[in-house]
Design an enzyme around this catalytic site. Structure first.
Site, PDB file in Angstrom:
ATOM      1  N   HIS A 180     -50.296 -32.010 -20.964  1.00  0.00           N
ATOM      2  CA  HIS A 180     -49.168 -31.363 -20.269  1.00  0.00           C
ATOM      3  C   HIS A 180     -49.247 -31.520 -18.761  1.00  0.00           C
ATOM      4  O   HIS A 180     -48.230 -31.443 -18.097  1.00  0.00           O
ATOM      5  CB  HIS A 180     -49.077 -29.879 -20.662  1.00  0.00           C
ATOM      6  CG  HIS A 180     -50.345 -29.126 -20.493  1.00  0.00           C
ATOM      7  ND1 HIS A 180     -51.441 -29.346 -21.297  1.00  0.00           N
ATOM      8  CD2 HIS A 180     -50.706 -28.149 -19.626  1.00  0.00           C
ATOM      9  CE1 HIS A 180     -52.411 -28.526 -20.923  1.00  0.00           C
ATOM     10  NE2 HIS A 180     -51.997 -27.806 -19.910  1.00  0.00           N
ATOM     11  N   TYR A 214     -61.049 -31.297 -23.929  1.00  0.00           N
ATOM     12  CA  TYR A 214     -61.799 -30.222 -24.585  1.00  0.00           C
ATOM     13  C   TYR A 214     -62.750 -30.868 -25.575  1.00  0.00           C
ATOM     14  O   TYR A 214     -62.318 -31.674 -26.413  1.00  0.00           O
ATOM     15  CB  TYR A 214     -60.842 -29.292 -25.346  1.00  0.00           C
ATOM     16  CG  TYR A 214     -59.873 -28.606 -24.430  1.00  0.00           C
ATOM     17  CD1 TYR A 214     -60.239 -27.464 -23.748  1.00  0.00           C
ATOM     18  CD2 TYR A 214     -58.600 -29.122 -24.213  1.00  0.00           C
ATOM     19  CE1 TYR A 214     -59.366 -26.838 -22.870  1.00  0.00           C
ATOM     20  CE2 TYR A 214     -57.715 -28.505 -23.336  1.00  0.00           C
ATOM     21  CZ  TYR A 214     -58.117 -27.371 -22.676  1.00  0.00           C
ATOM     22  OH  TYR A 214     -57.247 -26.755 -21.809  1.00  0.00           O
TER      23      TYR A 214
HETATM   24 CU   LIG Z   1     -55.533 -25.087 -21.448  1.00  0.00          CU
END
Ligand SMILES: [Cu+2]
Ligand SMILES: *[C@@H]1O[C@H](CO)[C@@H](O)[C@H](O)[C@H]1NC(C)=O
Ligand SMILES: *[C@@H]1O[C@H](CO)[C@@H](O)[C@H](O)[C@H]1NC(C)=O
Length: 241
Positions: A176, A187
């Site tokens: 995003h 992540y």
């Molecule tokens: Cu986040």
């Protein structure tokens, strides 16, 4: 939320991050955080040249002591990585569990063979990808499939890999904010595995850091406008026996 302009990414929940918190083996949950080096904070890594892209850490310190469990698996097993917004959000009404719906992007899994899966030395390892899922032809993202499946992603441990101990690195990249570098949110957590069975495959490998560059089309990526029609997942293609 609807996003037509790049600026809407700034309105998206800024802290709805995610953590790989449980491994399943052939449909059997192995225990919350068992055998997984989880961080104390769920934030992303954005510097693809940092050692923190290996098994997290840095801005998201790993929980101490590191886990002592090594999860027994057999080559060819069906594994599942289960993700959650935080270490405590599983089973809650948190709308950002397992991840903010707007954190769209790919899901990947890598393995590195190690002498001892409890090793704290994660630099210099040789990684091969065993799974990837990006954006399909309908424009649906791997993260949407993960969200709809309550944080679970299934993949198969290749049947021909060598027996022994491994680190399994499961990864999500949220795009995003990826219009400029740094911006993509990586992540990842590493699980500690002991693989039995298998064969004697020697898959081609990559290094972390090194496998990704800030200029990779899968790292610097415009998620919103013009609406993307394809996406190139970063790193190598998954190893197949
Ligand atoms: Cu986040
Ligand atoms: C893995 O298998 C070994 C040998 O059977 C056993 O000693 C060990 O407890 C098992 N590990 C876990 C985490 O269950
Ligand atoms: C790994 O698996 C082998 C084969 O089952 C077993 O003999 C060994 O004890 C296991 N090692 C660990 C660390 O669990």
């Amino acid at each position: 939320m609807k996003c037509l302009l790049v600026t809407c990414s700034l309105l998206a929940s800024a802290s709805a991050h995610t953590i790989f918190t449980q491994l399943w083996v052939n449909g059997v949950p192995q225990g919350h955080t068992k055998g997984i080096r989880v961080p104390t904070y769920d934030g992303p890594i954005t510097d693809v040249d940092s050692n923190d892209v290996i098994c997290n850490g840095g801005p998201n310190p790993l929980r101490q002591p590191l886990p002592k469990d090594i999860i027994n698996v057999t080559a060819g097993d069906k594994l599942t990585a289960e993700w959650h917004h935080t270490l405590d959000s599983a089973g809650t009404n948190d709308p950002a569990d397992p991840i903010d719906k707007g954190h769209l992007g790919p899901v990947m899994v890598y393995l590195a063979k190690v002498e001892n899966a409890l090793t704290t030395q994660v630099t210099g390892l040789k990684w091969f990808k065993i799974y990837e899922d990006g954006m399909d032809s309908d424009g649906e993202w791997a993260v949407t499939r993960l969200y709809n499946n309550k944080g679970k992603v299934d993949f198969t441990l290749p049947s021909c890999i060598q027996p022994g101990q491994y680190l399994l690195r499961a990864e999500i990249i949220a795009l995003h904010g990826a219009g400029n570098y740094p911006g993509a949110q990586l992540y990842m957590e590493c699980a500690q595995l002991n693989v039995s069975g298998g064969g004697n495959a020697n898959p081609p490998t990559v290094s972390f850091p090194g496998a990704y560059k800030g200029s990779d089309p899968g790292i610097k990526f415009q998620l919103y406008w013009p609406k993307p029609t394809s996406y190139t997942i970063p790193g190598p293609r998954p190893f197949k026996c």
